[in-house]
Write a protein that holds these residues in place. Sequence first.
Motif, PDB file in Angstrom:
ATOM      1  N   LYS A  73      -7.681   3.009   0.641  1.00  0.00           N
ATOM      2  CA  LYS A  73      -8.422   1.749   0.715  1.00  0.00           C
ATOM      3  C   LYS A  73      -8.082   0.866  -0.481  1.00  0.00           C
ATOM      4  CE  LYS A  73     -12.122  -0.750   2.101  1.00  0.00           C
ATOM      5  NZ  LYS A  73     -12.334  -1.257   3.443  1.00  0.00           N
ATOM      6  N   GLU A  76      -4.915  -1.150  -0.304  1.00  0.00           N
ATOM      7  CA  GLU A  76      -4.931  -2.336   0.548  1.00  0.00           C
ATOM      8  C   GLU A  76      -5.332  -3.578  -0.231  1.00  0.00           C
ATOM      9  OE1 GLU A  76      -7.491  -1.489   3.831  1.00  0.00           O
ATOM     10  OE2 GLU A  76      -6.279   0.215   4.456  1.00  0.00           O
ATOM     11  N   ALA A 371      -1.275  -3.596   4.692  1.00  0.00           N
ATOM     12  CA  ALA A 371      -2.456  -3.676   5.546  1.00  0.00           C
ATOM     13  C   ALA A 371      -3.044  -2.294   5.774  1.00  0.00           C
ATOM     14  CB  ALA A 371      -2.096  -4.316   6.881  1.00  0.00           C
ATOM     15  N   ARG A 372      -2.197  -1.288   5.741  1.00  0.00           N
ATOM     16  CA  ARG A 372      -2.693   0.075   5.896  1.00  0.00           C
ATOM     17  C   ARG A 372      -1.654   1.010   5.312  1.00  0.00           C
ATOM     18  NH1 ARG A 372      -5.349   4.377   5.894  1.00  0.00           N
ATOM     19  NH2 ARG A 372      -5.361   5.845   7.605  1.00  0.00           N
TER      20      ARG A 372
ATOM     21  N   LYS B 142     -11.849  -2.418   7.958  1.00  0.00           N
ATOM     22  CA  LYS B 142     -11.557  -3.624   7.178  1.00  0.00           C
ATOM     23  C   LYS B 142     -12.826  -4.358   6.770  1.00  0.00           C
ATOM     24  CE  LYS B 142      -7.019  -3.796   7.138  1.00  0.00           C
ATOM     25  NZ  LYS B 142      -6.301  -3.657   5.887  1.00  0.00           N
TER      26      LYS B 142
END
Lengths: 414, 169, 160
Positions: A73, A76, A371-372, B142
């Motif tokens: 996380k 990102e 993004a990941r 997200k």
Amino acid sequence: MTDIQETTIWEGDIQQLKGLVSERALAGETMVLNMGPQHPSTHGVLRLMLELDGETIISCVPDVGYLHTGIEKNMESKRYEQSIVMTDRMDYLSPMNNNLVYCLAIEKIAGLDVPERAQVIRVMLAELTRINSHLVWLATHALDIGAMSVFLYCFRERERLLDIFEIVSGQRMMSTYFRPGGIWRDLPAEFFPAVRSFLEDFPRRIEDYERLLTENPIWLDRTQGIGFLSADDAIKLGCSGPVLRGSGVNWDIRKAIPYSGYEQYDFDVPLGVHGDVYDRYLIRMEELRQSLRIIEQALARLPEGPFRSNNRKYVPPPRSELGQSMEAVIHHFKLWTEGFSLPESEVYVRIESPRGELGCFLRSDGGNKPARVHFRTPSFVHLSALPAMAKGYLIADLVGIIGTIDIVLGDCDR
Amino acid sequence: MNPVEALQAEFGDAIQAVEEFRGEITVTVDGARIVDVCQYCRDTEGLQYNFLSDVTGIDYLPQEPRFGVAYHLYSMYQNRSLRLKVLLPGDEPAVSTVTGVYPAANWFEREIFDLFGVTFTNHPDMRRILMPADWDGHPLRKDYPLGYETVQFSFNFDEVDKFKPYAKE
Amino acid sequence: MGLTSKLGELGIVTVKLEDTVNWARTRAMWPMLFGLACCAIEMMSTQASVYDVSRFGMELMRPSPRQSDLMIVAGRVTRKMAPVLRQLYDQMPDPKWVLSMGDCASCGGVFNNYAIVQGVDEIVPVDVYIAGCPPRPEQLIHGIMTLHERVKQERLEDWV
């Protein structure tokens, strides 16, 4: 004086464990024992719930996540170049391999070339990291089983490797030396004598370790026929690296899907026969020798030339150009303020880390941040195979089985 | 045997899309058929994807379908890999587990459940794996905040210090 | 004995109780064998042959909190680990000290996110912070010696 809290007795209900332990445990016939997260032989913060019948392990339920750092996380929210720093801290025994897999993923999306010199340096350092990691494995594995002096010897040699890493990158452990398109800086002159003297001494050291362990009757008793895993089960459970090869499956990513020019090196892949703790020990010892061979070849063929790509969209220009070229200043400014962007795509790259298949899934959405990012880490998969390996053995053998899969909890939990 | 042609011939409409990028083939599969597709990939002569490298979740917010689950298969016989992808809706995403075909998927699926909130039906042990059992939310989504805390420097030492919990003896 | 042969018969030496107790405490401070992450590997290096922390009376790392005086928080502390850490601290007998080793334990380090406790001082009281990611063994030894200096200055009235 503070009150010492007596909270070590579990206050939950045994019925909560339904499905995880056998019916006999629910009836109170067998004992459920907690091991960890603070236990000297779990190599970090692994927690195991063991169901025991006498001293025999009936089932083993690992509980991980005590070192879940949120690295995926956090990456990102960082730019590609910044996030390399995070990868070091996953598998902290082989940081260069983590750098490598992430850089390879970025390079694959960007289509970035890596000069020959950088590739050879990468191979050399990745193999030094493998030796470094295997030394810590050998030290702790032997210490768990009771061989104290091996621990002291291994860490003595490891200091020399850490000195080499410090020479090249300025840091002992978290080197962050590999960058997309090459490496951070060229090898300093002190690197070569340090590596050569290491190459000269180390084969004798391996013999020392082997003299202490390989034919030691206590070591044989504690390792042979323990933690058996058949080739079929190993593949089914997703094992890779020395654990898979210990069961006799010849699959080494350096040979099967070569990266960074591994196809140009001559080395053997040691295989086990019995699939037990002892075979995996022999494999890792042989891998130490093979790594030395690769480093020797790499030193011999190290070409002259640039150490990072000339593609200015991804790689910052050298300092010397900044004073002369306006374009270099622009590129430098762009790269250090907003970083580079990658086209929208998804890739999966795998390398052979000291522990097994280290994969990196990288998805970019066209921006300058990933993004990941997902790391397929060998420790995570091997730990999920631990119940299959530990079942039916004595509890005293469990420390050997945990040691043999060479887990790093930072690698497992990320 | 070409994996894409074989899959299209066998499953027809269940194969929703095929992409290729830098030599990596991605086959998007209907979520309802994923177990059959995996079984076919593993057992068919000429494909023999016997090794499951990785299963991972992806959050495509704000797109819909929002979630993706990517399976990275590898064949030790043919020495090639294949990515299967399943797209799932943002509202109560669920897909059938492939642990029956690839036991290695067990912990990966638990991890995706933990971090993305994608439920795998028929999974033998669907619990959180990395986060504490009583954790709220799924961190890798997200819309889940990073949880950044203001860093204490000398210029804002006092302001941050006021709110910083300190442990007592 | 070396000292007696040099000085002759010493007879009785008068020292302050405070100094003697503090001296004794610094000379046999047993740390808890408890590693969390990367820093634990450097802690192992510190114990091992090259740095040899037993020079400072830390011969033994005790895996049991009941037998240890010093907790070296070596690595990042996650939200899941935090209650365990506090429980270990509570199980240690007094007097006890805490060394926060490395950036992650001291302030969260590079991991400013949902999973990591931003500084272990939120959970246990810390005596000495050691910077570095991870700190070199020399830095850890420096931290230990700083702690020793601190222990030597402890006052009798504070204990009772």
